[in-house]
Design a protein around this motif. Structure first.
Motif, mmCIF file in Angstrom:
data_model
loop_
_atom_site.group_PDB
_atom_site.id
_atom_site.type_symbol
_atom_site.label_atom_id
_atom_site.label_comp_id
_atom_site.label_asym_id
_atom_site.label_seq_id
_atom_site.Cartn_x
_atom_site.Cartn_y
_atom_site.Cartn_z
ATOM 1 N N PHE A 62 0.883 -1.165 0.000
ATOM 2 C CA PHE A 62 0.000 0.000 0.000
ATOM 3 C C PHE A 62 0.922 1.216 0.000
ATOM 4 C CE2 PHE A 62 -2.623 -3.331 1.797
ATOM 5 C CZ PHE A 62 -3.867 -3.101 1.227
ATOM 6 N N PHE A 63 0.922 1.958 -1.091
ATOM 7 C CA PHE A 63 1.904 3.028 -1.262
ATOM 8 C C PHE A 63 1.739 4.176 -0.270
ATOM 9 C CE2 PHE A 63 1.646 1.229 -5.687
ATOM 10 C CZ PHE A 63 2.742 0.406 -5.516
ATOM 11 N N ARG A 64 0.548 4.396 0.236
ATOM 12 C CA ARG A 64 0.304 5.388 1.291
ATOM 13 C C ARG A 64 -0.229 4.675 2.538
ATOM 14 N NH1 ARG A 64 3.022 8.954 -1.146
ATOM 15 N NH2 ARG A 64 2.116 10.148 -2.829
ATOM 16 N N GLY A 65 0.280 3.479 2.781
ATOM 17 C CA GLY A 65 -0.218 2.624 3.853
ATOM 18 C C GLY A 65 -0.086 3.183 5.245
ATOM 19 N N ALA A 66 0.890 4.044 5.486
ATOM 20 C CA ALA A 66 1.045 4.639 6.814
ATOM 21 C C ALA A 66 -0.129 5.552 7.147
ATOM 22 C CB ALA A 66 2.354 5.413 6.901
ATOM 23 N N SER A 67 -0.872 5.985 6.141
ATOM 24 C CA SER A 67 -2.031 6.858 6.350
ATOM 25 C C SER A 67 -3.327 6.080 6.540
ATOM 26 C CB SER A 67 -2.189 7.807 5.157
ATOM 27 O OG SER A 67 -1.059 8.640 5.053
ATOM 28 N N LEU A 68 -3.274 4.757 6.424
ATOM 29 C CA LEU A 68 -4.481 3.950 6.575
ATOM 30 C C LEU A 68 -4.759 3.713 8.060
ATOM 31 C CD1 LEU A 68 -3.883 1.318 3.741
ATOM 32 C CD2 LEU A 68 -4.993 3.561 3.605
ATOM 33 N N GLU B 258 6.048 6.097 4.052
ATOM 34 C CA GLU B 258 4.623 6.060 3.714
ATOM 35 C C GLU B 258 4.126 4.666 3.346
ATOM 36 O OE1 GLU B 258 1.802 8.169 3.476
ATOM 37 O OE2 GLU B 258 3.035 9.267 4.891
ATOM 38 N N VAL B 259 5.008 3.763 2.951
ATOM 39 C CA VAL B 259 4.615 2.446 2.453
ATOM 40 C C VAL B 259 4.434 1.468 3.605
ATOM 41 C CG1 VAL B 259 5.310 0.499 0.979
ATOM 42 C CG2 VAL B 259 5.823 2.845 0.269
ATOM 43 N N ARG B 260 3.374 0.679 3.524
ATOM 44 C CA ARG B 260 3.136 -0.417 4.469
ATOM 45 C C ARG B 260 2.766 -1.647 3.655
ATOM 46 N NH1 ARG B 260 4.422 0.299 9.883
ATOM 47 N NH2 ARG B 260 2.838 -1.247 10.343
ATOM 48 N N TYR B 261 3.078 -2.808 4.215
ATOM 49 C CA TYR B 261 2.866 -4.065 3.516
ATOM 50 C C TYR B 261 1.943 -4.991 4.288
ATOM 51 C CZ TYR B 261 7.185 -2.710 1.096
ATOM 52 O OH TYR B 261 8.155 -2.051 0.388
ATOM 53 N N LEU B 262 1.335 -5.895 3.540
ATOM 54 C CA LEU B 262 0.615 -7.037 4.067
ATOM 55 C C LEU B 262 1.268 -8.255 3.433
ATOM 56 C CD1 LEU B 262 -1.848 -8.246 5.595
ATOM 57 C CD2 LEU B 262 -3.098 -8.048 3.439
ATOM 58 N N ALA C 83 -7.092 3.462 0.712
ATOM 59 C CA ALA C 83 -5.936 3.717 -0.159
ATOM 60 C C ALA C 83 -6.362 4.364 -1.468
ATOM 61 C CB ALA C 83 -5.182 2.416 -0.425
ATOM 62 N N SER C 84 -7.510 3.948 -1.995
ATOM 63 C CA SER C 84 -7.981 4.503 -3.268
ATOM 64 C C SER C 84 -8.411 5.959 -3.136
ATOM 65 C CB SER C 84 -9.142 3.661 -3.821
ATOM 66 O OG SER C 84 -10.321 3.858 -3.057
ATOM 67 N N GLN C 85 -8.664 6.418 -1.923
ATOM 68 C CA GLN C 85 -9.101 7.787 -1.698
ATOM 69 C C GLN C 85 -7.941 8.737 -1.383
ATOM 70 O OE1 GLN C 85 -12.003 7.033 1.379
ATOM 71 N NE2 GLN C 85 -13.570 6.451 -0.101
ATOM 72 N N LEU C 86 -6.740 8.188 -1.263
ATOM 73 C CA LEU C 86 -5.558 9.007 -0.999
ATOM 74 C C LEU C 86 -4.846 9.329 -2.313
ATOM 75 C CD1 LEU C 86 -4.193 6.984 2.054
ATOM 76 C CD2 LEU C 86 -5.305 9.228 2.111
ATOM 77 N N PRO C 87 -3.992 10.349 -2.334
ATOM 78 C CA PRO C 87 -3.220 10.615 -3.556
ATOM 79 C C PRO C 87 -2.373 9.392 -3.916
ATOM 80 C CG PRO C 87 -2.961 12.405 -1.974
ATOM 81 C CD PRO C 87 -3.690 11.292 -1.268
#
Length: 171
Positions: A121-127, A139-143, A163-167
């Motif tokens: 998730f390229f902006r995963g830290a914001s999830l 900013e990247v987080r993984y599953l 994630a789809s709602q973030l830049p």
């Protein structure tokens, strides 16, 4: 025969509905044993080598080339993403499927390794909550999805929607 999908995560993350995937018993040959030219080449770690392309077709080619149990997981991830974000754009870049929105960049990708599938998730830290595995990139987080355990599809869908709602990332 059924099996669960393993997810590496801290104990307090996502404990909801688990889904069982049908076991894919198809065997993929290592690259050095691949005989026909139509058979995909598997790179180190078992990741399929698929030509760069945009749209659903190259992503489906990648998923079809995923070895063993990973194929059914890839099919399920793709279906969950498409269901959660109906207007999702797809592409294969750097031998990995990417998901994003037209003109807004990419929000997610996944990649095969020997023992797991890494969903980025390229902006995963914001999830909220963030996916469990940290990256060297802040900013990247993984599953990480491994064979044999469970994935919380509701949690995954929430991450995809957020994630789809973030830049997105421009790549």
């Amino acid at each position: 025969m059924s099996e669960n999908i393993a997810v590496e995560r801290p104990a307090k993350i996502a404990s909801g509905n688990a889904v069982k995937s049908a076991r894919n018993t198809a065997n993929s040959k290592p690259p050095e044993q691949a005989g026909a030219a139509s058979e995909p080449v598997l790179l180190s770690g078992g990741n399929p080598q698929i030509a760069k392309g945009y749209g659903d077709a190259p992503v489906q080619a990648y998923i079809a080339a995923m070895p063993g149990w990973k194929r059914s997981v890839g099919e399920r991830l793709d279906a969950l993403i498409a269901h959660t974000v109906p207007n999702v754009s797809k592409a294969v870049k750097w031998n990995s499927p990417f998901y994003g929105l037209d003109g807004q960049g990419w929000f997610l990708s996944f990649h095969c390794f020997d023992k797991y599938i890494k969903v980025a998730f390229f902006r995963g830290a914001s999830l909220d909550p963030p996916p469990p595995v940290a990256s060297k990139q802040p900013e990247v987080r993984y599953l990480h999805i491994q064979q044999g355990a469970e994935i919380d599809e509701a949690e995954f869908a929430r991450w995809v929607k957020q994630a789809s709602q973030l830049p997105g990332e421009k790549m």
